[in-house]
Write an enzyme that holds these catalytic residues in place. Structure first.
Site, PDB file in Angstrom:
ATOM      1  N   LYS A 100       0.845  -1.202   0.000  1.00 57.39           N
ATOM      2  CA  LYS A 100       0.000   0.000   0.000  1.00 57.39           C
ATOM      3  C   LYS A 100       0.872   1.239   0.000  1.00 57.39           C
ATOM      4  CE  LYS A 100       0.725   1.375   4.457  1.00 57.39           C
ATOM      5  NZ  LYS A 100       1.569   2.473   4.823  1.00 57.39           N
ATOM      6  N   ASP A 133      -3.031  -1.742   9.982  1.00 60.49           N
ATOM      7  CA  ASP A 133      -3.070  -1.753   8.509  1.00 60.49           C
ATOM      8  C   ASP A 133      -3.635  -3.060   7.948  1.00 60.49           C
ATOM      9  OD1 ASP A 133      -1.904   0.738   8.485  1.00 60.49           O
ATOM     10  OD2 ASP A 133       0.090   0.047   7.895  1.00 60.49           O
TER      11      ASP A 133
HETATM   12  P1  ATP Z   1       4.035  -0.275   7.884  1.00 63.29           P
HETATM   13  O1  ATP Z   1       3.985   0.385   6.553  1.00 63.29           O
HETATM   14  O2  ATP Z   1       2.807  -1.126   8.179  1.00 63.29           O
HETATM   15  O3  ATP Z   1       4.425   0.606   9.013  1.00 63.29           O
HETATM   16  P2  ATP Z   1       6.511  -1.345   7.000  1.00 63.29           P
HETATM   17  O4  ATP Z   1       6.180  -1.660   5.587  1.00 63.29           O
HETATM   18  O5  ATP Z   1       7.268  -0.107   7.280  1.00 63.29           O
HETATM   19  O6  ATP Z   1       5.186  -1.382   7.840  1.00 63.29           O
HETATM   20  P3  ATP Z   1       7.221  -4.064   7.418  1.00 63.29           P
HETATM   21  O7  ATP Z   1       7.744  -4.529   6.103  1.00 63.29           O
HETATM   22  O8  ATP Z   1       5.878  -4.516   7.829  1.00 63.29           O
HETATM   23  O9  ATP Z   1       7.346  -2.498   7.581  1.00 63.29           O
HETATM   24  O10 ATP Z   1       8.329  -4.493   8.491  1.00 63.29           O
HETATM   25  C1  ATP Z   1       8.450  -3.866   9.770  1.00 63.29           C
HETATM   26  C2  ATP Z   1       9.138  -4.852  10.695  1.00 63.29           C
HETATM   27  O11 ATP Z   1       8.193  -5.853  11.010  1.00 63.29           O
HETATM   28  C3  ATP Z   1      10.312  -5.552  10.055  1.00 63.29           C
HETATM   29  O12 ATP Z   1      11.512  -4.912  10.379  1.00 63.29           O
HETATM   30  C4  ATP Z   1      10.249  -6.952  10.619  1.00 63.29           C
HETATM   31  O13 ATP Z   1      11.137  -7.113  11.691  1.00 63.29           O
HETATM   32  C5  ATP Z   1       8.839  -7.111  11.166  1.00 63.29           C
HETATM   33  N1  ATP Z   1       8.000  -8.112  10.449  1.00 63.29           N
HETATM   34  C6  ATP Z   1       7.125  -8.943  11.041  1.00 63.29           C
HETATM   35  N2  ATP Z   1       6.501  -9.708  10.142  1.00 63.29           N
HETATM   36  C7  ATP Z   1       6.960  -9.355   8.933  1.00 63.29           C
HETATM   37  C8  ATP Z   1       6.680  -9.804   7.610  1.00 63.29           C
HETATM   38  N3  ATP Z   1       5.808 -10.788   7.367  1.00 63.29           N
HETATM   39  N4  ATP Z   1       7.307  -9.202   6.593  1.00 63.29           N
HETATM   40  C9  ATP Z   1       8.183  -8.197   6.850  1.00 63.29           C
HETATM   41  N5  ATP Z   1       8.516  -7.763   8.084  1.00 63.29           N
HETATM   42  C10 ATP Z   1       7.909  -8.326   9.124  1.00 63.29           C
END
Ligand code: ATP
EC number: 2.7.1.148
Length: 321
Positions: free
Chosen positions: A23, A157
């Site tokens: 997203k 989210d």
């Molecule tokens: P958001 O946009 O919802 O704030 P994000 O995209 O910035 O999230 P994610 O890719 O969800 O960040 O990763 C954040 C942290 O969550 C990662 O550093 C990781 O340690 C943890 N994590 C837990 N589950 C997952 C997963 N399935 N995929 C990626 N990271 C994950």
């Protein structure tokens, strides 16, 4: 081989695979810190055609295992802290009898394309995928609407990652209302060499004084989306977390500037960052922006993608595979 307590077990699929999308926040209005420790939001999400695939396979013992392949797989936790793992556990706890009298476990596999810790809801998308797959595996209703209450328990989210499209999210971002969006959008995303922690960005947002009352519904944006007016959409994109993300990573400012200079309609930090998102008019615009920002040392890679995309979708596959 699964031991059958229930003759209907024979009819159950052994593996279910779900495709989930990333997203971008077209608007992210953030209010002041509330006593519950959360910030009230008024955000407009758009699902983007960058996909992870989450496969859940029932095991004949009670263990849960998780493996990851694809881009940046080494940065994804493979234990109970992975949101997909928590989603499967939640279904197993809430629907113990449907899940299986023997308390079966599951093998979860995630094939990742969504940038990790990039502000594109990768973990939440995987949670949504695992939730739908686990529900389908035990023949529970698995439509995005029916899974909303469970999704909200996993993260703010996650409900949007189930529904996809374009939606206004209020509360913590989990109270959703669909937004009519005419036309499609072309995006370029520039990921960073290093992720940014969402809680750290919110902390810096508070330290910088926040935006009291920031959780105002972005009516101009919603109207532009409904009319399909690309220039007005571009003019209405906003992100209250951008200043905090740039304060933590000053080098992001240059990425946004370079993208604007070569013709992006708008450049903004995606969610809590550090991924930078560029809305462009056409394929030629996408190529220009991509070529210019990918030369910057702070950019890890660029991706082009269209939006809006669908939410979580079951992939066809042979039953019993
Ligand atoms: P958001 O946009 O919802 O704030 P994000 O995209 O910035 O999230 P994610 O890719 O969800 O960040 O990763 C954040 C942290 O969550 C990662 O550093 C990781 O340690 C943890 N994590 C837990 N589950 C997952 C997963 N399935 N995929 C990626 N990271 C994950």
């Amino acid at each position: 081989m699964v031991m059958m307590d229930d003759p209907f077990d024979l009819l159950r699929p052994m593996t279910v695979t779900v495709r989930v999308s990333a997203k971008v926040n077209l608007a992210l209005g953030v209010g002041g810190l509330a006593p519950d420790g959360f910030h009230p939001l008024a955000t407009v999400f758009e699902a983007i055609c960058i996909y992870d695939e989450v496969a859940v396979t029932r095991r004949d013992d009670s263990r849960i295992t998780l493996t990851v392949s694809g881009e940046d797989a080494d940065q994804v936790p493979t234990d109970e802290t992975n949101l997909a793992w928590r989603a499967v556990e939640l279904v197993r706890e809430e629907f113990a009898s449907e899940w299986g009298k023997r308390g079966h476990g599951a093998d979860i596999h995630i094939d990742k394309s969504i940038p990790v810790a990039g502000g594109m809801a990768g973990g939440s998308a995987d949670a949504a995928g695992a939730l739908m797959a686990a529900a389908a595996l035990c023949r529970l209703p698995y439509s995005p609407e029916e899974l909303q209450p469970l999704a909200a328990q996993l993260g703010s989210d996650v409900p949007f990652c189930l529904t996809g499209g374009v939606a206004l999210g209020r509360g913590r971002g989990d109270r959703l209302a669909p937004v009519i969006c005419r036309g499609r959008h072309r995006w370029v995303f520039a990921t960073s060499n290093q992720g940014l922690s969402t809680p750290a960005v919110y902390r810096r947002f508070d330290e910088l004084g926040g935006t009291p009352g920031g959780e105002t519904v972005p009516n101009d944006l919603i109207s532009a989306l409904t009319r399909g007016d690309l220039d007005a959409v571009a003019a209405s994109l906003s992100n209250d977390l951008q200043a905090a993300a740039i304060d933590l990573r000053p080098e992001l400012e240059e990425v946004l500037t370079v993208g604007r200079e070569v013709g992006a309609l708008t450049a903004l930090v995606s969610g809590s960052g550090p991924t930078c998102a560029f809305l462009v008019r056409d394929t030629a615009g996408a190529k220009k922006v991509s070529a210019a920002v990918s030369n910057l040392p702070q950019v890890h890679r660029t991706r082009t993608a269209r939006g809006p995309a669908a939410g979580a979708q079951l992939l066809p596959g042979p039953v019993g595979s």
